[in-house]
Enzyme design. Structure first.
Site, PDB file in Angstrom:
ATOM      1  N   HIS A 263      -0.565  -0.491  -9.903  1.00  0.00           N
ATOM      2  CA  HIS A 263      -1.372  -0.378  -8.363  1.00  0.00           C
ATOM      3  C   HIS A 263      -1.878  -2.350  -9.654  1.00  0.00           C
ATOM      4  O   HIS A 263      -3.192  -2.754  -9.690  1.00  0.00           O
ATOM      5  CB  HIS A 263      -1.876  -0.551  -7.891  1.00  0.00           C
ATOM      6  CG  HIS A 263      -2.939  -0.591  -6.674  1.00  0.00           C
ATOM      7  ND1 HIS A 263      -3.379  -0.082  -5.421  1.00  0.00           N
ATOM      8  CD2 HIS A 263      -3.060  -2.154  -6.479  1.00  0.00           C
ATOM      9  CE1 HIS A 263      -3.955  -0.801  -4.951  1.00  0.00           C
ATOM     10  NE2 HIS A 263      -3.798  -1.988  -4.915  1.00  0.00           N
TER      11      HIS A 263
ATOM     12  N   GLU B  54      -3.608   7.343  -5.834  1.00  0.00           N
ATOM     13  CA  GLU B  54      -3.341   6.891  -6.881  1.00  0.00           C
ATOM     14  C   GLU B  54      -5.009   7.842  -7.890  1.00  0.00           C
ATOM     15  O   GLU B  54      -6.111   7.246  -7.166  1.00  0.00           O
ATOM     16  CB  GLU B  54      -3.518   5.511  -6.333  1.00  0.00           C
ATOM     17  CG  GLU B  54      -2.489   4.779  -6.291  1.00  0.00           C
ATOM     18  CD  GLU B  54      -3.016   3.354  -5.991  1.00  0.00           C
ATOM     19  OE1 GLU B  54      -3.800   2.954  -5.998  1.00  0.00           O
ATOM     20  OE2 GLU B  54      -1.948   2.819  -4.905  1.00  0.00           O
TER      21      GLU B  54
ATOM     22  N   ARG C 281       0.715  -0.655  -0.146  1.00  0.00           N
ATOM     23  CA  ARG C 281       0.194  -0.066   0.642  1.00  0.00           C
ATOM     24  C   ARG C 281       1.101   1.361   0.276  1.00  0.00           C
ATOM     25  O   ARG C 281       1.722   1.289   0.718  1.00  0.00           O
ATOM     26  CB  ARG C 281      -0.494  -0.012   0.887  1.00  0.00           C
ATOM     27  CG  ARG C 281      -1.811  -0.875   0.645  1.00  0.00           C
ATOM     28  CD  ARG C 281      -3.143   0.033   0.325  1.00  0.00           C
ATOM     29  NE  ARG C 281      -4.487  -1.018  -0.456  1.00  0.00           N
ATOM     30  CZ  ARG C 281      -4.534  -1.938  -0.779  1.00  0.00           C
ATOM     31  NH1 ARG C 281      -3.586  -2.196  -2.439  1.00  0.00           N
ATOM     32  NH2 ARG C 281      -5.470  -2.711  -1.093  1.00  0.00           N
TER      33      ARG C 281
HETATM   34  P1  NAD Z   1      -1.767 -10.493   5.489  1.00  0.00           P
HETATM   35  O1  NAD Z   1      -2.918 -10.076   6.736  1.00  0.00           O
HETATM   36  O2  NAD Z   1      -1.724 -11.837   5.300  1.00  0.00           O
HETATM   37  O3  NAD Z   1      -0.704 -10.107   5.866  1.00  0.00           O
HETATM   38  C1  NAD Z   1      -0.222  -8.873   6.498  1.00  0.00           C
HETATM   39  C2  NAD Z   1       0.507  -9.099   7.529  1.00  0.00           C
HETATM   40  O4  NAD Z   1       1.686  -7.874   8.228  1.00  0.00           O
HETATM   41  C3  NAD Z   1      -0.149  -9.777   8.837  1.00  0.00           C
HETATM   42  O5  NAD Z   1       1.267 -11.058   9.367  1.00  0.00           O
HETATM   43  C4  NAD Z   1       0.362  -8.381  10.169  1.00  0.00           C
HETATM   44  O6  NAD Z   1       1.061  -9.244  11.444  1.00  0.00           O
HETATM   45  C5  NAD Z   1       1.298  -8.086   9.509  1.00  0.00           C
HETATM   46  N1  NAD Z   1       1.449  -6.703  10.024  1.00  0.00           N
HETATM   47  C6  NAD Z   1       0.449  -5.537  10.517  1.00  0.00           C
HETATM   48  N2  NAD Z   1       0.857  -4.629  10.964  1.00  0.00           N
HETATM   49  C7  NAD Z   1       2.161  -4.549  11.189  1.00  0.00           C
HETATM   50  C8  NAD Z   1       2.475  -3.861  11.428  1.00  0.00           C
HETATM   51  N3  NAD Z   1       2.743  -2.830  12.156  1.00  0.00           N
HETATM   52  N4  NAD Z   1       4.664  -4.489  11.677  1.00  0.00           N
HETATM   53  C9  NAD Z   1       4.853  -5.339  10.865  1.00  0.00           C
HETATM   54  N5  NAD Z   1       4.046  -6.437   9.892  1.00  0.00           N
HETATM   55  C10 NAD Z   1       2.848  -5.902  10.764  1.00  0.00           C
HETATM   56  O7  NAD Z   1      -2.413  -9.698   4.440  1.00  0.00           O
HETATM   57  P2  NAD Z   1      -1.784 -10.144   2.183  1.00  0.00           P
HETATM   58  O8  NAD Z   1      -2.772 -10.768   2.015  1.00  0.00           O
HETATM   59  O9  NAD Z   1      -0.215 -10.783   3.387  1.00  0.00           O
HETATM   60  O10 NAD Z   1      -1.689  -8.420   2.135  1.00  0.00           O
HETATM   61  C11 NAD Z   1      -0.470  -7.583   2.538  1.00  0.00           C
HETATM   62  C12 NAD Z   1      -0.591  -6.113   1.767  1.00  0.00           C
HETATM   63  O11 NAD Z   1      -0.484  -6.466  -0.154  1.00  0.00           O
HETATM   64  C13 NAD Z   1      -2.400  -5.673   2.106  1.00  0.00           C
HETATM   65  O12 NAD Z   1      -1.584  -4.833   2.255  1.00  0.00           O
HETATM   66  C14 NAD Z   1      -2.998  -6.007   1.009  1.00  0.00           C
HETATM   67  O13 NAD Z   1      -3.849  -4.641   0.315  1.00  0.00           O
HETATM   68  C15 NAD Z   1      -1.491  -5.630  -0.659  1.00  0.00           C
HETATM   69  N6  NAD Z   1      -1.829  -6.406  -1.332  1.00  0.00           N
HETATM   70  C16 NAD Z   1      -1.780  -5.493  -2.574  1.00  0.00           C
HETATM   71  C17 NAD Z   1      -1.722  -5.622  -4.340  1.00  0.00           C
HETATM   72  C18 NAD Z   1      -1.638  -5.195  -5.228  1.00  0.00           C
HETATM   73  O14 NAD Z   1      -2.203  -5.340  -5.641  1.00  0.00           O
HETATM   74  N7  NAD Z   1      -0.107  -3.999  -4.932  1.00  0.00           N
HETATM   75  C19 NAD Z   1      -2.132  -7.097  -4.156  1.00  0.00           C
HETATM   76  C20 NAD Z   1      -2.698  -7.519  -3.083  1.00  0.00           C
HETATM   77  C21 NAD Z   1      -2.704  -7.439  -1.731  1.00  0.00           C
HETATM   78  C1  MLT Z   2      -6.180  -5.918  -3.234  1.00  0.00           C
HETATM   79  O1  MLT Z   2      -6.108  -5.012  -2.540  1.00  0.00           O
HETATM   80  O2  MLT Z   2      -6.479  -7.017  -3.565  1.00  0.00           O
HETATM   81  C2  MLT Z   2      -5.040  -5.089  -3.990  1.00  0.00           C
HETATM   82  O3  MLT Z   2      -5.049  -4.369  -4.064  1.00  0.00           O
HETATM   83  C3  MLT Z   2      -5.674  -5.128  -5.614  1.00  0.00           C
HETATM   84  C4  MLT Z   2      -7.198  -4.502  -5.671  1.00  0.00           C
HETATM   85  O4  MLT Z   2      -7.026  -3.638  -5.726  1.00  0.00           O
HETATM   86  O5  MLT Z   2      -7.642  -5.289  -6.197  1.00  0.00           O
END
Ligand code: NAD
Ligand code: MLT
Length: 540
Positions: free
Chosen positions: A282, A264, A235
């Protein structure tokens, strides 16, 4: 005639739409990019709304939530949904967190390789018909330490694959169990600073929360090795964009890969000017498989939830009773009953509720912590809270809104765990404080599978935590209990069981199970008995 109406407001992969359309009980309207005014007008006409990140579901939009029961987010991030507003309306918010894990993982790895070898810049240079091999001296990933902030689904999946590249993954995640890191073969750092100082490549995979916003700023970047590679596919804003700009410009950061931005689209952003910062719009989740994954998951979950079947990934219901192990479901029901009992034996305005889980049974947490919501209580605490509130507040209290309603009413909720209490092994303790008094209840589930309340303050009981009771409190002196029996008998109310506990010469409390209801005129008669301090019917 379809029973449920579903509105899709963003581009959802056709496989997900097909699942909704093929269900005879569902009628679907697909309106990606629907104007806000139209959405505000019609949102309450639908049972469920399915979005991606393109639709902001705000409190204002939910004002007329009408028949809306479900908000389905096809993806992970819930930053575009006001979960609190939805919860207060009793609307379930669900996401599809596993559908795009691999897509985001692969982009993060791609960004790492692209940044370490400056592939995008080399590509652009050659397309300008330059042949400048010296300019694109890269950095090898093999043998390097990869610092992963956030060892969740994506962070863990990046770690596993990075090992295949010969990297050494280390992680900082204060909420993950040590056993998970061990299982993944990742060294867990207790302090973020230690990870920052040790890594050659940094990748962040946390959600956006008040704690993670600007988690990596100028101070943190300064702690890192010179020539570090940085990746953010989580993010925008977890890594401070101004600080990253300065560090990339100065060469402190060798190169960075950025998929996400604080705002964004980012428009004209300073980061986009730098040759060693590689950006994408993104697209972390944008693979055919990732989009299909989230669309199918969310469509199936929405249908299951609408039809009252089991479903996963509701983020504002911290658990599902049916997903708890059988023994824990008994504790869950006991906690609800204790909350209801506490509400009925306590006078005054509630100020604080403290719930303690005692014993090895509760050592491990049940359910995942959800970072997008402000409360992350264990199921038993929520159950006690719901039981307590449903008798003290007028609105419908659900497992979804209980914690929010408590906060709205300034009820301080505290959840603790303890290894032992008095002579008990596994026990639930509920302490309730009002502006006039305080009570402590203890209960457990015996080997017969029956939840019992074991004590109320200093009064020892062994009362089955279900059904209705006549509760009365009296001065401990001869004759009172007999007179209560007489009043009940005179009114043809048969006693089925009696739980009496007393402090000699002090007070006594009784919970009497009865074959019939106790009308209020009988309660008045009871209250007229000399030495009887309180009498009421409690329903657990
Ligand atoms: P998840 O919930 O499985 O993992 C997040 C992890 O972050 C957890 O293990 C949690 O304990 C840890 N966390 C929370 N606060 C923290 C802190 N202060 N310090 C360190 N660690 C901390 O989530 P995920 O499915 O692995 O997704 C991770 C991120 O990726 C999310 O922000 C999600 O929105 C983003 N994401 C982005 C895209 C994209 O299009 N770029 C796609 C999918 C997910
Ligand atoms: C997500 O949080 O799943 C990713 O950032 C992708 C999206 O926003 O759709």
């Amino acid at each position: 005639m379809a029973t449920y109406r579903v509105l899709v407001t963003d581009n959802l992969a056709p496989e997900g739409i097909a699942i909704l359309e093929n269900d005879a009980e569902i009628s679907v309207d697909v309106r990606p990019g629907i104007p806000r005014d139209d959405l505000a007008r019609c949102i309450g006409d639908y049972d469920a709304i399915v979005t991606r990140s393109g639709t902001s579901i705000t409190a204002a939009l939910l004002e007329n939530s009408g028949r809306l029961k479900i908000i389905g987010r096809a993806g992970v991030g819930l930053d575009n949904i006001d979960i609190e507003a939805a919860s207060l309306k009793g609307v379930i918010v669900m996401n599809a967190p596993t559908g795009n894990t691999i897509a985001a993982t692969e982009l993060a790895l791609g960004m790492m390789l692209a940044a370490a070898r400056k592939i995008p810049a080399a590509n652009a240079s050659l397309k300008r018909e330059e042949w400048n091999r010296k300019q694109f001296l890269g950095m090898q990933l093999y043998g390097k330490t990869l610092g992963i902030v956030g060892l969740g689904r994506i962070g863990g999946s990046v770690a596993v694959r990075a090992k295949g590249l010969g990297m050494k993954p280390i992680a900082y995640d204060p909420y993950v169990r040590a056993s998970k890191a061990e299982h993944l073969g990742v060294e867990l750092c207790d302090r973020l600073d230690d990870l920052l100082a040790a890594c050659d490549v940094l990748t962040v995979h946390t959600p956006m929360t008040p704690e993670t916003e600007n988690l990596i700023g100028a101070r943190e970047l300064a702690l890192m090795k010179d020539g570090v590679v940085i990746v953010n596919c989580a993010r925008g804003g977890i890594i401070n964009e101004d600080a990253l700009y300065e560090a990339a410009k100065s060469g402190k950061v060798f190169a960075a890969g950025v998929d996400v931005f604080g705002s964004e689209p980012p428009g004209h952003h300073r980061l986009l000017e730098l040759d060693n910062v590689f950006v994408t719009p993104h697209i972390g989740a944008n693979t055919v498989e990732g989009q299909k994954g989230v669309a199918v998951i969310i469509a199936e979950q929405v249908i299951n939830a609408l039809k009252g079947r089991a479903y996963e990934n509701a983020v504002n219901i911290p658990f599902m009773r049916s997903q708890l192990p059988a023994e824990m479901q008994l504790y869950f029901d006991l906690a609800t009953a204790m909350g209801r009992l506490a509400a009925q034996v306590t006078k005054g305005r509630p100020e604080a509720l403290e719930f303690t889980m005692v014993g090895a049974t509760f050592k491990e947490d049940f359910g995942e912590r959800v970072f997008d919501i402000p409360f992350s209580y264990q199921p038993f605490t929520v159950a006690a809270l719901k039981g307590f509130l449903e008798l003290t507040v007028k609105e419908t209290v659900t497992y979804i809104n209980a914690a929010y309603l408590a906060r709205e009413r300034d009820l301080a909720v505290r959840e603790t765990k303890s290894s032992s209490y008095d002579r008990f092994n596994d026990l639930l303790l509920l302490r309730v404080k009002t502006d006039t008094e305080e009570h402590l209840l203890g209960g457990t589930v015996f080997s017969d599978g029956v939840g019992r309340v074991l004590f109320l303050d200093q009064f020892h009981l062994e009362m089955v935590a279900a059904g209705s009771y006549l509760y009365f409190k009296n001065i401990d002196k001869p004759g009172i209990v007999g007179r209560v029996g007489t009043v009940l008998g005179d009114n043809a109310i048969n006693i089925a069981g009696f739980n009496l506990s007393r402090v000699l010469g002090g007070k006594a409390v009784s919970f009497v199970s009865l074959d019939n209801d106790v009308p209020s005129r009988v309660l008045d008669e009871l209250l007229a008995v000399d030495g009887l301090l309180e009498a009421r019917v409690v329903r657990l």
